[in-house]
Design a protein around this motif. Structure first.
Motif, PDB file in Angstrom:
ATOM      1  N   ALA A   1       7.779 -15.093  89.169  1.00 50.43           N
ATOM      2  CA  ALA A   1       7.432 -16.503  89.383  1.00 50.43           C
ATOM      3  C   ALA A   1       6.882 -16.696  90.800  1.00 50.43           C
ATOM      4  O   ALA A   1       7.174 -15.917  91.713  1.00 50.43           O
ATOM      5  CB  ALA A   1       8.663 -17.381  89.168  1.00 50.43           C
ATOM      6  N   HIS A   2       6.106 -17.751  90.971  1.00 48.25           N
ATOM      7  CA  HIS A   2       5.512 -18.059  92.269  1.00 48.25           C
ATOM      8  C   HIS A   2       6.562 -18.510  93.273  1.00 48.25           C
ATOM      9  O   HIS A   2       7.512 -19.221  92.930  1.00 48.25           O
ATOM     10  CB  HIS A   2       4.477 -19.182  92.129  1.00 48.25           C
ATOM     11  CG  HIS A   2       3.224 -18.752  91.468  1.00 48.25           C
ATOM     12  ND1 HIS A   2       2.099 -18.381  92.157  1.00 48.25           N
ATOM     13  CD2 HIS A   2       2.918 -18.603  90.158  1.00 48.25           C
ATOM     14  CE1 HIS A   2       1.143 -18.044  91.317  1.00 48.25           C
ATOM     15  NE2 HIS A   2       1.626 -18.170  90.089  1.00 48.25           N
ATOM     16  N   VAL A   3       6.366 -18.131  94.524  1.00 52.79           N
ATOM     17  CA  VAL A   3       7.221 -18.581  95.631  1.00 52.79           C
ATOM     18  C   VAL A   3       6.788 -19.997  96.000  1.00 52.79           C
ATOM     19  O   VAL A   3       5.601 -20.241  96.247  1.00 52.79           O
ATOM     20  CB  VAL A   3       7.091 -17.643  96.847  1.00 52.79           C
ATOM     21  CG1 VAL A   3       7.846 -18.203  98.046  1.00 52.79           C
ATOM     22  CG2 VAL A   3       7.579 -16.249  96.496  1.00 52.79           C
ATOM     23  N   ILE A   4       7.751 -20.929  96.029  1.00 47.00           N
ATOM     24  CA  ILE A   4       7.406 -22.296  96.442  1.00 47.00           C
ATOM     25  C   ILE A   4       7.956 -22.633  97.834  1.00 47.00           C
ATOM     26  O   ILE A   4       7.470 -23.536  98.478  1.00 47.00           O
ATOM     27  CB  ILE A   4       7.856 -23.353  95.404  1.00 47.00           C
ATOM     28  CG1 ILE A   4       9.340 -23.271  95.112  1.00 47.00           C
ATOM     29  CG2 ILE A   4       7.049 -23.198  94.131  1.00 47.00           C
ATOM     30  CD1 ILE A   4       9.849 -24.405  94.238  1.00 47.00           C
ATOM     31  N   ARG A   5       8.968 -21.903  98.278  1.00 47.84           N
ATOM     32  CA  ARG A   5       9.504 -22.032  99.633  1.00 47.84           C
ATOM     33  C   ARG A   5       9.891 -20.645 100.113  1.00 47.84           C
ATOM     34  O   ARG A   5      10.650 -19.953  99.446  1.00 47.84           O
ATOM     35  CB  ARG A   5      10.755 -22.911  99.685  1.00 47.84           C
ATOM     36  CG  ARG A   5      10.537 -24.351  99.318  1.00 47.84           C
ATOM     37  CD  ARG A   5       9.917 -25.109 100.493  1.00 47.84           C
ATOM     38  NE  ARG A   5       9.879 -26.514 100.223  1.00 47.84           N
ATOM     39  CZ  ARG A   5       8.860 -27.149  99.647  1.00 47.84           C
ATOM     40  NH1 ARG A   5       7.813 -26.483  99.265  1.00 47.84           N
ATOM     41  NH2 ARG A   5       8.879 -28.430  99.448  1.00 47.84           N
ATOM     42  N   ALA A   6       9.379 -20.257 101.263  1.00 48.15           N
ATOM     43  CA  ALA A   6       9.713 -18.951 101.827  1.00 48.15           C
ATOM     44  C   ALA A   6      10.404 -19.146 103.172  1.00 48.15           C
ATOM     45  O   ALA A   6       9.936 -19.936 103.999  1.00 48.15           O
ATOM     46  CB  ALA A   6       8.453 -18.113 101.994  1.00 48.15           C
ATOM     47  N   HIS A   7      11.496 -18.459 103.361  1.00 50.42           N
ATOM     48  CA  HIS A   7      12.232 -18.490 104.621  1.00 50.42           C
ATOM     49  C   HIS A   7      12.530 -17.053 105.043  1.00 50.42           C
ATOM     50  O   HIS A   7      13.679 -16.617 105.021  1.00 50.42           O
ATOM     51  CB  HIS A   7      13.524 -19.295 104.465  1.00 50.42           C
ATOM     52  CG  HIS A   7      13.275 -20.746 104.225  1.00 50.42           C
ATOM     53  ND1 HIS A   7      13.015 -21.631 105.238  1.00 50.42           N
ATOM     54  CD2 HIS A   7      13.198 -21.449 103.071  1.00 50.42           C
ATOM     55  CE1 HIS A   7      12.806 -22.833 104.716  1.00 50.42           C
ATOM     56  NE2 HIS A   7      12.902 -22.741 103.407  1.00 50.42           N
TER      57      HIS A   7
ATOM     58  N   SER B   1       4.407 -25.580  87.252  1.00 47.64           N
ATOM     59  CA  SER B   1       3.145 -26.218  86.870  1.00 47.64           C
ATOM     60  C   SER B   1       1.977 -25.224  86.936  1.00 47.64           C
ATOM     61  O   SER B   1       0.831 -25.628  86.901  1.00 47.64           O
ATOM     62  CB  SER B   1       2.875 -27.411  87.784  1.00 47.64           C
ATOM     63  OG  SER B   1       2.775 -26.967  89.134  1.00 47.64           O
ATOM     64  N   HIS B   2       2.281 -23.935  87.058  1.00 47.08           N
ATOM     65  CA  HIS B   2       1.240 -22.913  87.127  1.00 47.08           C
ATOM     66  C   HIS B   2       0.696 -22.602  85.738  1.00 47.08           C
ATOM     67  O   HIS B   2       1.367 -22.829  84.741  1.00 47.08           O
ATOM     68  CB  HIS B   2       1.797 -21.631  87.764  1.00 47.08           C
ATOM     69  CG  HIS B   2       2.296 -21.848  89.142  1.00 47.08           C
ATOM     70  ND1 HIS B   2       3.629 -21.890  89.448  1.00 47.08           N
ATOM     71  CD2 HIS B   2       1.634 -22.059  90.298  1.00 47.08           C
ATOM     72  CE1 HIS B   2       3.771 -22.105  90.734  1.00 47.08           C
ATOM     73  NE2 HIS B   2       2.578 -22.214  91.274  1.00 47.08           N
ATOM     74  N   HIS B   3      -0.533 -22.089  85.714  1.00 44.39           N
ATOM     75  CA  HIS B   3      -1.115 -21.678  84.441  1.00 44.39           C
ATOM     76  C   HIS B   3      -1.611 -20.257  84.575  1.00 44.39           C
ATOM     77  O   HIS B   3      -2.429 -20.006  85.454  1.00 44.39           O
ATOM     78  CB  HIS B   3      -2.266 -22.602  84.051  1.00 44.39           C
ATOM     79  CG  HIS B   3      -2.774 -22.294  82.685  1.00 44.39           C
ATOM     80  ND1 HIS B   3      -2.039 -22.547  81.564  1.00 44.39           N
ATOM     81  CD2 HIS B   3      -3.931 -21.724  82.280  1.00 44.39           C
ATOM     82  CE1 HIS B   3      -2.735 -22.159  80.504  1.00 44.39           C
ATOM     83  NE2 HIS B   3      -3.889 -21.658  80.927  1.00 44.39           N
ATOM     84  N   PRO B   4      -1.138 -19.313  83.823  1.00 44.97           N
ATOM     85  CA  PRO B   4      -0.101 -19.458  82.807  1.00 44.97           C
ATOM     86  C   PRO B   4       1.256 -19.746  83.446  1.00 44.97           C
ATOM     87  O   PRO B   4       1.476 -19.459  84.615  1.00 44.97           O
ATOM     88  CB  PRO B   4      -0.091 -18.107  82.086  1.00 44.97           C
ATOM     89  CG  PRO B   4      -0.633 -17.155  83.092  1.00 44.97           C
ATOM     90  CD  PRO B   4      -1.602 -17.936  83.946  1.00 44.97           C
ATOM     91  N   VAL B   5       2.146 -20.290  82.647  1.00 50.01           N
ATOM     92  CA  VAL B   5       3.467 -20.694  83.121  1.00 50.01           C
ATOM     93  C   VAL B   5       4.245 -19.474  83.595  1.00 50.01           C
ATOM     94  O   VAL B   5       4.208 -18.406  82.982  1.00 50.01           O
ATOM     95  CB  VAL B   5       4.242 -21.425  82.005  1.00 50.01           C
ATOM     96  CG1 VAL B   5       5.639 -21.776  82.440  1.00 50.01           C
ATOM     97  CG2 VAL B   5       3.484 -22.677  81.596  1.00 50.01           C
TER      98      VAL B   5
ATOM     99  N   LEU C   1      12.536 -19.310  97.556  1.00 47.76           N
ATOM    100  CA  LEU C   1      12.794 -20.077  96.342  1.00 47.76           C
ATOM    101  C   LEU C   1      11.589 -19.936  95.430  1.00 47.76           C
ATOM    102  O   LEU C   1      10.448 -20.189  95.841  1.00 47.76           O
ATOM    103  CB  LEU C   1      13.021 -21.550  96.673  1.00 47.76           C
ATOM    104  CG  LEU C   1      13.206 -22.486  95.483  1.00 47.76           C
ATOM    105  CD1 LEU C   1      14.459 -22.126  94.685  1.00 47.76           C
ATOM    106  CD2 LEU C   1      13.265 -23.934  95.949  1.00 47.76           C
ATOM    107  N   LEU C   2      11.831 -19.507  94.206  1.00 48.76           N
ATOM    108  CA  LEU C   2      10.769 -19.355  93.221  1.00 48.76           C
ATOM    109  C   LEU C   2      10.648 -20.631  92.396  1.00 48.76           C
ATOM    110  O   LEU C   2      11.601 -21.419  92.312  1.00 48.76           O
ATOM    111  CB  LEU C   2      11.069 -18.160  92.312  1.00 48.76           C
ATOM    112  CG  LEU C   2      11.325 -16.834  93.020  1.00 48.76           C
ATOM    113  CD1 LEU C   2      11.594 -15.732  92.000  1.00 48.76           C
ATOM    114  CD2 LEU C   2      10.183 -16.459  93.940  1.00 48.76           C
ATOM    115  N   CYS C   3       9.507 -20.837  91.760  1.00 40.41           N
ATOM    116  CA  CYS C   3       9.273 -22.088  91.030  1.00 40.41           C
ATOM    117  C   CYS C   3      10.161 -22.227  89.793  1.00 40.41           C
ATOM    118  O   CYS C   3      10.285 -23.324  89.255  1.00 40.41           O
ATOM    119  CB  CYS C   3       7.810 -22.252  90.661  1.00 40.41           C
ATOM    120  SG  CYS C   3       7.238 -21.136  89.400  1.00 40.41           S
ATOM    121  N   ASN C   4      10.817 -21.162  89.372  1.00 44.55           N
ATOM    122  CA  ASN C   4      11.738 -21.253  88.238  1.00 44.55           C
ATOM    123  C   ASN C   4      13.173 -21.546  88.691  1.00 44.55           C
ATOM    124  O   ASN C   4      14.097 -21.506  87.900  1.00 44.55           O
ATOM    125  CB  ASN C   4      11.682 -19.978  87.389  1.00 44.55           C
ATOM    126  CG  ASN C   4      11.990 -18.725  88.180  1.00 44.55           C
ATOM    127  OD1 ASN C   4      12.374 -18.779  89.332  1.00 44.55           O
ATOM    128  ND2 ASN C   4      11.796 -17.590  87.543  1.00 44.55           N
ATOM    129  N   GLY C   5      13.357 -21.837  89.982  1.00 42.75           N
ATOM    130  CA  GLY C   5      14.670 -22.205  90.510  1.00 42.75           C
ATOM    131  C   GLY C   5      15.503 -21.035  90.992  1.00 42.75           C
ATOM    132  O   GLY C   5      16.618 -21.221  91.465  1.00 42.75           O
TER     133      GLY C   5
END
Length: 62
Positions: free
Chosen positions: A19-25, A3-7, A32-36
């Motif tokens: 891609a953006h990190v949505i979960r970091a461990h 859902s980022h802009h730009p995609v 986990l990156l936002c593109n899976g």
């Protein structure tokens, strides 16, 4: 998924690691990156379809 802009780049793109990190461990060595894509600290990847990409660090100059 993104859902980022730009995609963010898709998991199939060569620049998928941008891609953006949505979960970091960091304690477990992965994010986990936002593109899976699962990005491991050794730069290996696990793609959403189950394919793997071997670690690909840049060589260090001596």
């Amino acid at each position: 998924m993104c859902s980022h802009h730009p995609v963010c780049p898709s998991a199939e793109s060569l620049d998928r690691e941008a891609a953006h990190v949505i979960r970091a461990h960091p304690d477990q060595g992965w994010s986990l990156l936002c593109n899976g894509v699962v990005l491991f600290e050794d730069t290996g990847l696990l793609l959403p379809d189950g394919q793997t990409v071997a670690p690909h660090r840049m060589p260090v100059a001596a």
